[in-house]
Structure formats: structure tokens, C-alpha cells
Design a protein around this motif. Structure first.
Motif, PDB file in Angstrom:
ATOM      1  N   VAL A 109     -38.960  29.571  25.125  1.00  0.00           N
ATOM      2  CA  VAL A 109     -40.348  30.043  25.033  1.00  0.00           C
ATOM      3  C   VAL A 109     -41.286  29.199  25.883  1.00  0.00           C
ATOM      4  O   VAL A 109     -42.463  29.544  26.035  1.00  0.00           O
ATOM      5  N   GLY A 110     -40.777  28.107  26.453  1.00  0.00           N
ATOM      6  CA  GLY A 110     -41.583  27.277  27.341  1.00  0.00           C
ATOM      7  C   GLY A 110     -42.716  26.559  26.639  1.00  0.00           C
ATOM      8  O   GLY A 110     -43.809  26.415  27.195  1.00  0.00           O
ATOM      9  N   GLN A 111     -42.475  26.075  25.424  1.00  0.00           N
ATOM     10  CA  GLN A 111     -43.528  25.444  24.640  1.00  0.00           C
ATOM     11  C   GLN A 111     -43.008  24.213  23.917  1.00  0.00           C
ATOM     12  O   GLN A 111     -41.918  24.232  23.347  1.00  0.00           O
ATOM     13  N   GLU A 112     -43.783  23.147  23.945  1.00  0.00           N
ATOM     14  CA  GLU A 112     -43.452  21.977  23.137  1.00  0.00           C
ATOM     15  C   GLU A 112     -43.797  22.262  21.674  1.00  0.00           C
ATOM     16  O   GLU A 112     -44.658  23.086  21.366  1.00  0.00           O
ATOM     17  N   ALA A 113     -43.134  21.566  20.788  1.00  0.00           N
ATOM     18  CA  ALA A 113     -43.425  21.668  19.361  1.00  0.00           C
ATOM     19  C   ALA A 113     -42.870  20.428  18.683  1.00  0.00           C
ATOM     20  O   ALA A 113     -42.018  19.722  19.232  1.00  0.00           O
ATOM     21  N   VAL A 114     -43.378  20.146  17.483  1.00  0.00           N
ATOM     22  CA  VAL A 114     -42.775  19.130  16.623  1.00  0.00           C
ATOM     23  C   VAL A 114     -42.267  19.848  15.380  1.00  0.00           C
ATOM     24  O   VAL A 114     -42.883  20.818  14.917  1.00  0.00           O
ATOM     25  N   PHE A 115     -41.139  19.390  14.850  1.00  0.00           N
ATOM     26  CA  PHE A 115     -40.497  20.095  13.741  1.00  0.00           C
ATOM     27  C   PHE A 115     -40.366  19.207  12.510  1.00  0.00           C
ATOM     28  O   PHE A 115     -39.868  18.081  12.595  1.00  0.00           O
ATOM     29  N   ASP A 116     -40.780  19.750  11.367  1.00  0.00           N
ATOM     30  CA  ASP A 116     -40.453  19.141  10.086  1.00  0.00           C
ATOM     31  C   ASP A 116     -39.001  19.470   9.736  1.00  0.00           C
ATOM     32  O   ASP A 116     -38.563  20.612   9.923  1.00  0.00           O
ATOM     33  N   ILE A 117     -38.289  18.488   9.243  1.00  0.00           N
ATOM     34  CA  ILE A 117     -36.969  18.759   8.693  1.00  0.00           C
ATOM     35  C   ILE A 117     -37.088  18.798   7.165  1.00  0.00           C
ATOM     36  O   ILE A 117     -38.108  18.407   6.597  1.00  0.00           O
ATOM     37  N   ILE A 118     -36.062  19.290   6.493  1.00  0.00           N
ATOM     38  CA  ILE A 118     -36.035  19.343   5.030  1.00  0.00           C
ATOM     39  C   ILE A 118     -35.327  18.089   4.541  1.00  0.00           C
ATOM     40  O   ILE A 118     -34.163  17.849   4.880  1.00  0.00           O
ATOM     41  N   TYR A 119     -36.033  17.292   3.769  1.00  0.00           N
ATOM     42  CA  TYR A 119     -35.512  15.999   3.331  1.00  0.00           C
ATOM     43  C   TYR A 119     -34.977  16.137   1.911  1.00  0.00           C
ATOM     44  O   TYR A 119     -35.718  16.469   0.979  1.00  0.00           O
ATOM     45  N   PRO A 132     -39.651  19.925   1.746  1.00  0.00           N
ATOM     46  CA  PRO A 132     -39.560  20.797   2.921  1.00  0.00           C
ATOM     47  C   PRO A 132     -40.563  20.483   4.027  1.00  0.00           C
ATOM     48  O   PRO A 132     -40.368  20.892   5.169  1.00  0.00           O
ATOM     49  N   VAL A 133     -41.634  19.770   3.701  1.00  0.00           N
ATOM     50  CA  VAL A 133     -42.687  19.492   4.675  1.00  0.00           C
ATOM     51  C   VAL A 133     -43.093  18.032   4.540  1.00  0.00           C
ATOM     52  O   VAL A 133     -43.142  17.493   3.436  1.00  0.00           O
ATOM     53  N   GLY A 134     -43.394  17.410   5.679  1.00  0.00           N
ATOM     54  CA  GLY A 134     -43.889  16.038   5.637  1.00  0.00           C
ATOM     55  C   GLY A 134     -43.077  15.054   6.437  1.00  0.00           C
ATOM     56  O   GLY A 134     -43.489  13.910   6.628  1.00  0.00           O
ATOM     57  N   TYR A 135     -41.919  15.494   6.919  1.00  0.00           N
ATOM     58  CA  TYR A 135     -41.063  14.605   7.708  1.00  0.00           C
ATOM     59  C   TYR A 135     -40.829  15.217   9.082  1.00  0.00           C
ATOM     60  O   TYR A 135     -39.906  16.006   9.275  1.00  0.00           O
ATOM     61  N   VAL A 136     -41.692  14.884  10.031  1.00  0.00           N
ATOM     62  CA  VAL A 136     -41.506  15.331  11.418  1.00  0.00           C
ATOM     63  C   VAL A 136     -40.436  14.443  12.029  1.00  0.00           C
ATOM     64  O   VAL A 136     -40.649  13.254  12.251  1.00  0.00           O
ATOM     65  N   SER A 154     -47.783  10.937  16.203  1.00  0.00           N
ATOM     66  CA  SER A 154     -49.063  11.473  16.658  1.00  0.00           C
ATOM     67  C   SER A 154     -48.779  12.576  17.673  1.00  0.00           C
ATOM     68  O   SER A 154     -48.232  12.306  18.744  1.00  0.00           O
ATOM     69  N   TYR A 155     -49.127  13.813  17.331  1.00  0.00           N
ATOM     70  CA  TYR A 155     -48.742  14.941  18.189  1.00  0.00           C
ATOM     71  C   TYR A 155     -49.914  15.776  18.695  1.00  0.00           C
ATOM     72  O   TYR A 155     -49.711  16.773  19.401  1.00  0.00           O
ATOM     73  N   GLY A 156     -51.142  15.398  18.349  1.00  0.00           N
ATOM     74  CA  GLY A 156     -52.308  16.064  18.921  1.00  0.00           C
ATOM     75  C   GLY A 156     -52.327  17.558  18.646  1.00  0.00           C
ATOM     76  O   GLY A 156     -52.199  18.002  17.506  1.00  0.00           O
ATOM     77  N   ASP A 157     -52.455  18.354  19.731  1.00  0.00           N
ATOM     78  CA  ASP A 157     -52.553  19.809  19.603  1.00  0.00           C
ATOM     79  C   ASP A 157     -51.210  20.520  19.701  1.00  0.00           C
ATOM     80  O   ASP A 157     -51.160  21.750  19.720  1.00  0.00           O
ATOM     81  N   ILE A 158     -50.107  19.757  19.781  1.00  0.00           N
ATOM     82  CA  ILE A 158     -48.789  20.390  19.861  1.00  0.00           C
ATOM     83  C   ILE A 158     -48.494  21.099  18.537  1.00  0.00           C
ATOM     84  O   ILE A 158     -48.724  20.529  17.469  1.00  0.00           O
ATOM     85  N   PRO A 159     -48.002  22.335  18.577  1.00  0.00           N
ATOM     86  CA  PRO A 159     -47.724  23.047  17.326  1.00  0.00           C
ATOM     87  C   PRO A 159     -46.718  22.309  16.455  1.00  0.00           C
ATOM     88  O   PRO A 159     -45.738  21.755  16.946  1.00  0.00           O
ATOM     89  N   ARG A 160     -47.001  22.327  15.140  1.00  0.00           N
ATOM     90  CA  ARG A 160     -46.084  21.742  14.159  1.00  0.00           C
ATOM     91  C   ARG A 160     -45.394  22.875  13.415  1.00  0.00           C
ATOM     92  O   ARG A 160     -46.063  23.708  12.778  1.00  0.00           O
ATOM     93  N   LEU A 161     -44.072  22.920  13.500  1.00  0.00           N
ATOM     94  CA  LEU A 161     -43.296  24.025  12.957  1.00  0.00           C
ATOM     95  C   LEU A 161     -42.300  23.534  11.912  1.00  0.00           C
ATOM     96  O   LEU A 161     -41.892  22.376  11.926  1.00  0.00           O
ATOM     97  N   SER A 162     -41.928  24.414  11.035  1.00  0.00           N
ATOM     98  CA  SER A 162     -40.887  24.102  10.050  1.00  0.00           C
ATOM     99  C   SER A 162     -39.516  24.368  10.646  1.00  0.00           C
ATOM    100  O   SER A 162     -39.361  25.219  11.529  1.00  0.00           O
ATOM    101  N   SER A 163     -38.529  23.655  10.172  1.00  0.00           N
ATOM    102  CA  SER A 163     -37.143  23.919  10.548  1.00  0.00           C
ATOM    103  C   SER A 163     -36.318  24.069   9.276  1.00  0.00           C
ATOM    104  O   SER A 163     -36.785  23.759   8.180  1.00  0.00           O
ATOM    105  N   ASP A 164     -35.087  24.537   9.438  1.00  0.00           N
ATOM    106  CA  ASP A 164     -34.178  24.591   8.287  1.00  0.00           C
ATOM    107  C   ASP A 164     -33.091  23.530   8.407  1.00  0.00           C
ATOM    108  O   ASP A 164     -32.013  23.647   7.830  1.00  0.00           O
TER     109      ASP A 164
END
Length: 247
Positions: A109-119, A132-136, A154-164
């Protein structure tokens, strides 16, 4: 587009081999930064390096600052993405192909993102808490951490997404970890951080969480302070949830 695992370790002989076994095929490089181990951690890592040349060991003098140590590890990685793990984490076998798949998806998709993992916190091998949320933990390698304790990327305006992607973690298992000693260390670092950043509601919340094991009334006072320092609805909800949990 490859991915590097990055971890900071100290006196991790109990669990480092288990962790490495779980990620050795899931990533293209493993960067291990030792912050002063006095047990067999380094010897164990060196055994793995002999078998797996993509594992690399570095040393960083501990300065009571988790963000500084994490950032040093990020400076050593050679791939565009990083997957952060701790030595007391395990990436289950069914999760191991997911790390690269998320990176491939973002590449397409040509986009940076940061992902939360499930802890998944475990006690005696059983999952007792799922967060499920809180651990990038999966993000572009050029990003950096802030805060010396309970450090956050610190990720600024980069989208923060969930992962499985699930990570198992036994670092709060009272059967194998001196929880009160761990809490005291964290409290000392949080107080030091707050001396220069008293308006940080998230740090006050973390201080309350750590203190709740030792002194509930004091923890509740810290929650009051945290609530007074923020108008962020998500953070306010976390504060209310913590108050309910410890009251």
C-alpha cells in the motif's frame, strides 16, 4: 524490505534461549543489546551467534534509561522495519510468519504504519491477561523511543494500527520474578522521570500502577494527579479503569 528484531537484555539466562528460538526464523536480523549481564546471558547468545550469523550482540552501559538503551538497539539495526521483543517474550510458532506479512502489506500500500501487538501475560504457563492495545512493537526502524521507564515509541502522524500478532510474556509471573523488586525499580525510574516532566499524565498513571502492589492509598493519589494532568479521553478511560481495578 527486511525486518530486524531488537531487544535489550540483562541477566536473562532463564529465558533468552527460549526467546531466540521463537524469533530466529521470523526475522532477517536479531540485534541484542546487553546492558550489563553478570550471569550466562552473553555465553548463551554467543552460542546462538555461532549457529545463526544474523544474530548480533552489542553492549550498552546501563544509565537507568530504558529509552536510551532501546534507541541504541534501534541504531544498530540494518533493515527498514523493526520488531521489538524482550527476552521474557515468546513468539508462538503460529505467529512467526505474521511479522513479515504485515510489513509486506504496508509495502504494497506504500504507507508506513506502527502496529500494536497482542500481549498475553502468563503465569505458570497459562495466559492470565490479554492486552490487545498499548504495545507498539512493529514499526519503521527510523523511529525512536521516549521516557526512561515504560518507554513509548514516538511515531508522530504515522498511522497506528492493530495486528493479530501475539507475544507471550512471563515477566510478571510471581513464581519466577521478584515482583516487588521489579516494581521498586520501576517506581524509582518513574519518580526520576517525573521530576523533569510533572505534567505527563501517562507517567503518573504508570506510577500508580506500580505503586498499587505496595501502597494502594498512594496509588489512588497518583491516579488523581494523572486525571488532573490530561483531557485525553482515551487516557482518562485508562485512569478510570485502573482506579476501579485497585479500589
Amino acid at each position: 524490505m527486511g525486518v530486524s528484531a531488537a531487544m535489550i537484555v540483562k541477566d536473562s539466562e532463564r529465558c533468552i534461549a527460549r526467546c531466540l528460538d521463537s524469533i530466529v526464523n521470523a526475522v532477517d536480523e536479531i540485534v541484542i543489546v546487553d546492558t550489563g549481564s553478570e550471569d550466562a546471558t552473553i555465553a548463551i547468545v554467543n552460542q546462538y551467534i555461532q549457529k545463526h550469523p544474523h544474530i548480533k550482540l552489542y553492549h550498552f552501559k546501563w544509565i537507568d534509561d530504558f529509552a536510551a538503551a532501546r534507541n541504541y538497539s534501534l541504531e544498530q539495526v540494518t533493515h527498514e522495519w523493526v520488531f521489538v521483543v524482550d527476552s521474557d517474550d515468546v513468539l508462538p510458532s503460529k505467529e512467526q510468519t505474521k511479522v513479515r506479512s504485515y510489513i509486506q502489506r504496508q509495502k504494497e500500500v506504500g504507507q508506513e504504519a506502527v502496529f500494536d501487538i497482542i500481549y498475553d501475560n502468563t503465569v505458570a504457563g497459562e495466559i492470565v491477561e490479554v492486552i490487545p492495545v498499548g504495545y507498539v512493537r512493529l514499526f519503521p526502524a527510523h523511529l525512536r523511543y521516549m521516557d526512561r521507564i515504560h518507554e513509548q515509541i514516538s511515531y508522530g502522524d504515522i498511522p497506528r494500527l492493530s495486528s493479530d500478532i501475539h507475544l507471550l510474556h512471563d515477566g510478571y509471573d510471581v513464581n519466577i520474578v521478584d515482583l516487588k523488586a521489579k516494581k521498586k525499580r520501576n517506581i524509582d525510574l518513574l519518580i526520576a522521570s517525573l521530576q523533569s516532566n510533572q505534567g505527563n499524565a501517562r507517567l503518573w498513571l504508570h506510577l500508580a500502577r506500580e505503586m498499587s502492589v505496595l501502597d494502594v492509598p498512594k496509588a489512588l493519589r497518583y491516579l488523581d494527579i494523572a486525571e488532573s494532568k490530561t483531557s485525553n479521553p482515551d487516557l482518562l478511560q485508562l485512569i478510570r479503569n485502573e482506579r476501579t481495578a485497585i479500589s
